[in-house]
Structure formats: structure tokens, C-alpha cells
Scaffold this active site. Sequence first.
Site, short mmCIF file in Angstrom:
data_model
loop_
_atom_site.label_atom_id
_atom_site.label_comp_id
_atom_site.label_asym_id
_atom_site.label_seq_id
_atom_site.Cartn_x
_atom_site.Cartn_y
_atom_site.Cartn_z
N SER A 64 45.82 40.30 47.96
CA SER A 64 45.09 40.94 46.85
C SER A 64 45.64 42.31 46.49
O SER A 64 45.74 42.66 45.31
CB SER A 64 43.60 41.04 47.20
OG SER A 64 43.05 39.76 47.36
N ARG A 193 35.08 46.47 55.19
CA ARG A 193 35.27 47.33 54.02
C ARG A 193 34.03 47.36 53.12
O ARG A 193 34.08 47.83 51.99
CB ARG A 193 36.48 46.85 53.21
CG ARG A 193 36.31 45.49 52.58
CD ARG A 193 37.53 45.10 51.76
NE ARG A 193 37.38 43.71 51.31
CZ ARG A 193 38.38 42.95 50.92
NH1 ARG A 193 39.61 43.41 50.95
NH2 ARG A 193 38.17 41.72 50.50
N ARG A 263 48.05 48.27 54.82
CA ARG A 263 47.20 48.02 53.66
C ARG A 263 45.94 48.88 53.76
O ARG A 263 45.32 48.96 54.82
CB ARG A 263 46.85 46.54 53.57
CG ARG A 263 45.90 46.23 52.43
CD ARG A 263 45.86 44.76 52.13
NE ARG A 263 44.58 44.37 51.57
CZ ARG A 263 44.30 43.16 51.12
NH1 ARG A 263 45.23 42.23 51.16
NH2 ARG A 263 43.12 42.87 50.64
N ASP A 265 42.75 48.99 52.02
CA ASP A 265 41.33 48.74 51.77
C ASP A 265 40.51 48.52 53.04
O ASP A 265 39.38 48.99 53.14
CB ASP A 265 41.13 47.59 50.78
CG ASP A 265 41.75 46.28 51.24
OD1 ASP A 265 42.77 46.32 51.96
OD2 ASP A 265 41.22 45.20 50.88
N ARG A 266 41.06 47.83 54.02
CA ARG A 266 40.31 47.58 55.25
C ARG A 266 40.63 48.61 56.35
O ARG A 266 40.19 48.46 57.48
CB ARG A 266 40.56 46.16 55.75
CG ARG A 266 39.92 45.09 54.88
CD ARG A 266 39.96 43.72 55.52
NE ARG A 266 39.33 42.71 54.70
CZ ARG A 266 38.03 42.44 54.67
NH1 ARG A 266 37.20 43.14 55.44
NH2 ARG A 266 37.55 41.49 53.89
N LYS A 336 36.19 43.41 46.01
CA LYS A 336 37.44 43.52 45.24
C LYS A 336 37.43 44.69 44.27
O LYS A 336 38.33 44.80 43.42
CB LYS A 336 37.71 42.21 44.49
CG LYS A 336 37.85 40.99 45.39
CD LYS A 336 39.07 41.07 46.32
CE LYS A 336 39.14 39.85 47.24
NZ LYS A 336 40.35 39.87 48.10
N ASP A 444 45.53 36.38 41.69
CA ASP A 444 46.45 37.28 42.38
C ASP A 444 47.26 36.56 43.45
O ASP A 444 48.36 36.98 43.80
CB ASP A 444 45.69 38.46 42.99
CG ASP A 444 44.48 38.03 43.81
OD1 ASP A 444 44.14 36.82 43.82
OD2 ASP A 444 43.85 38.90 44.45
N HIS A 445 46.73 35.47 43.98
CA HIS A 445 47.39 34.68 45.03
C HIS A 445 46.56 33.44 45.27
O HIS A 445 45.44 33.32 44.77
CB HIS A 445 47.54 35.48 46.33
CG HIS A 445 46.23 35.99 46.85
ND1 HIS A 445 45.32 35.18 47.50
CD2 HIS A 445 45.66 37.22 46.80
CE1 HIS A 445 44.26 35.89 47.84
NE2 HIS A 445 44.43 37.13 47.41
N HIS A 463 45.91 33.10 53.03
CA HIS A 463 46.41 32.93 51.67
C HIS A 463 47.53 31.89 51.68
O HIS A 463 47.97 31.44 52.74
CB HIS A 463 46.95 34.26 51.13
CG HIS A 463 45.92 35.34 51.06
ND1 HIS A 463 46.24 36.68 50.94
CD2 HIS A 463 44.57 35.29 51.09
CE1 HIS A 463 45.12 37.39 50.90
NE2 HIS A 463 44.10 36.57 50.99
#
EC number: 5.4.2.12
Length: 514
Positions: A64, A193, A263, A265-266, A336, A444-445, A463
Site C-alpha cells: 500500500s 496503527r 515502512r 505507517d506501522r 488507509k 494499489d496491489h 499481497h
Amino acid sequence: MTTTKRPIALLILDGWGYRENTHMNAIFHAKTPVLDRLNAQYPHGLISGSGLDVGLPDGQMGNSEVGHINLGSGRIVYQELTRISKAISDHEFETNPALCDAVDSAINAGGAVHIMGLLSPGGVHSHEEHIEAMCRMAVARGATKVYLHAFLDGRDTPPRSAKASLSHFDDLFTTLGHGRVASIIGRYFAMDRDNRWDRVSQAYELITQGKAKFQYDNAVTALEAAYARDENDEFVSSSAITDVDGKVATLQDGDALIFMNFRADRARQITRSFIHPDFDGFERAVVPKMHFVTLTEYAGDITAPIAYPSENLVNTLGEVLQNRGRTQLRISETEKYAHVTFFFNGGKEEPFEGEDRILINSPKVATYDLQPEMSSTELTDKLVAAIESTKYDVIICNYPNGDMVGHTGNFDAAVKACEAVDTCIGRVVEALAKVGGECIITADHGNAEQMTDETTGQAHTAHTSELVPFIFVGRDATIDKGGKLSDVAPTILQLIGETIPAEMTGKPLIHIKE
């Protein structure tokens, strides 16, 4: 005077790939009459959201963060995974100033080097090769006390796959002559998150106090015990690993703590719990005075040293819209929201001028298979109202369901998630038609199109590298083949009659028939 807008909406269906194999394909098996109709009536195709096409290693599944950076920037962005792996292979990593300073400060203070992160080959939030390089570098610089606090995956990897990683690091520390795995805990706790601070606190207390639900003398033994409790990697309870003397390793004043997730966000919540002086997410029994380093930039308000600062992206879609006097809306659920704002804007936290944002709270459930529709109805209510307001030129919306429910491995729930999104798309398309608007539907994926691992038979929670849909609901047009996510922003600019900046190397995919 308010000007009436004919908006173009970008609907990002998170985790929604195309897979010809229909076995355990939740998207195929879902009843999606709206998308079926749109595919029949409007120009459509498939575009790439993985591997080299999004700046990842060849064959690497998309995610994402990467997806939204490419969608919003209009160019292939060299991703952190690739960038850091290259630094390691070029031997630049071992002399990185932020990392060296952290290790040296701990050595000089007689302290320990603590390394934490998602111990996984998944390559989405981290990569265990980076963690190995950090362990090797710490020992090479003279650290004798090196402690790895391993967050276990099972989400971007098979649900029970951590044993190989833990065994490898046990062997690595034996080879190095120093260091050990000091604790393990599932990412469900350490990498929340959604402000579930009760989860994050368990990881914090494990690292700072050695406070754990379980205690073992070996990481693999701890993992096997978790499996016996029916806990998959993602959900492994806090487990402290003792040394030969039965002692646990805790973060102390003078130590260094290096967070190896790339990454953001988390990584944000647990980082704030370690370094923010006015942190109030939970009661911290101890707050060690230590040297904290993040591998990449997590957020503007996180002021710790950064080993690999973000590369500045200029003239992203949001910035171009601002500079051209256009209005824009970003809207999604909690899960998101960062993706349609921070990541879509190329890592910029602050909104652009003329950019409004709407955050819809994701439901407070343990896992989203318990509520596969998530908050899609409330999200769509707000989105439809925004469309009807005719206030915005461009609207960016993310529906998280395919990804968030896909990650649970629950096929039936993933089917329901896809059906819920389809219903919502119908409402959005109808609202756009009333105001003369248009929309692009993409993803996005992939994720929900593969819910079982064909080789192992386990649930497939990760994913995929599948192509993703690209549908244009609007004027009669043709769509180029061979597109990728970075082509979406230039396409939007062309549709609203704006010139495409030189920094955007993507190409418009939609050609309106005269």
C-alpha cells in the site's frame, strides 16, 4: 462565489488484484454486479503495481505504501527496500552516520545495542537481510551486547513461517560470537496503527521491562509454544528470551535502540511510545534515556535521527493541483488514511492548499473478518456528499476492505468484503453521474484474489504480484495497454485539462475519442 466542479474521482480498491485462477479467489467468487456492469460498459484494462514497475526488486509484491507513492507522484519511485539493500551490497550501510553514532554511543556508555523490527523476508515493512546487516555492523564496531527484539510477521509471509528466520539468527549470533534474540512478539501488537495502545504497550513493556506473558530460554522454543497455543506468527504473545543465566535483556539508560522497519505507517505508534516526552497512549513504567534511531523517516513529529531520510518528491499530483488552483479531497478509513494523504503526497505530512481530508474511523474489532464491510457505508456517505457538493476538482478515495480482510486469510469474509465495496462503488458512480463527474477505478496491489497458498495449503494472507484493474467510468475513450501505477497521476491531469510536469515520467493511459 462558489464554482460548480465536475469532479474526477480516483477510487483505490486496496488489495484488489486480477487473477485468472479462480480457486479461492475471493474477488471472482464475490457477487459484484456493479463492477461487472462497469467492465462491460466502459473502457478498462490491467496495470502493474509490483516489482520493477513500482521501484521494487523484480518480482517483489507491491504494497500500500509503495502503491500510493507511485500513484500520487506520477513516476516510478525507488523504494526504501531497494535503496537500503543497495547500500548494504555497496558496503555503504556499515558506515551510515546515524547507525554508527547509535552503536558507538552505546559502546562508549557501556550499554547494549538493541535492534527491533519485523523479522521477515516479506519486504513490505522490513527485510531480515537488513536486520542481519545491522547485527553484523554492531558487532564489527565492537558491540558485545547486541539484543534483537523480533516482531513476527505471518501477514506478508505464510502464517507460520517464522521458525526459519529465528533459527537463522540464532546461528548468526553464534557465528558472530556476540548477541542473541532477546524477545519475540507478533506484529499485531508491536505494529498496530489504529491507536490500539493496549496492544502496543505489550511490546513496549516487553522491551523496556522484560514484562512478558511467557518466558523461554530459546526463541524457537518460544515460537513452537506459541503454535501449540494456536497462535500464528502475527499473534504470538509477548515472550521474553532469557540468557544462560536466566536473565532477560531490557532497554536501559545509555543503550541504543535501532528500529529496522523501513515502512512508516506501522512504525509510528511504537516509536512515539519510546521517544515522545508527552506520550499519553498508555502509562509507561519506565522511559529509558537511550539513543533511538529510525531506519527511515516515519513522520514529521518524530524527531529521532534517521539513517535514510526521505528523498524529496516535487510536483506530485497534490502539489500540481495546489499550484494550478485546483481543489482536492482525500478520504479513507483509519487503516488507509495515511496512504491517501502522507504517502500519496510523496511523504509530506501537511495538506496542500485546497486539499481537504476526511477520516472515517475503522471499526474497533480484533480482526476485520469479524466486520468485513468495515466502515465502507459511512465512508461512502461522506464521499457521496462531497461529490454532490461540487466543491472538488479531484477526489482520492481508498476502500481498505480487500486488503484488510484479505490479510486475515478468511475466504468467506473476503468475499463479503468485496461485495460490500461493490455496493459502495455503485453509489459513488451514481453520484458522479448526477454532477457530470467521472472516475478511475484501480488498486494499489493484489491480495483478496488469492486466499490460499497453492503449495502449502495454508491461508494466503500476503499481497500478490498480480496486475490490478483500471476502469474509466466517463467519456468514450481508449486505454493503453502495459500501464503501471505511476501512469495514473498524469492520466488524471490530462483528463482535467492540465499540463503534466516534467518530473512525472508516467504516461496518460486514457485517450478520449473525439
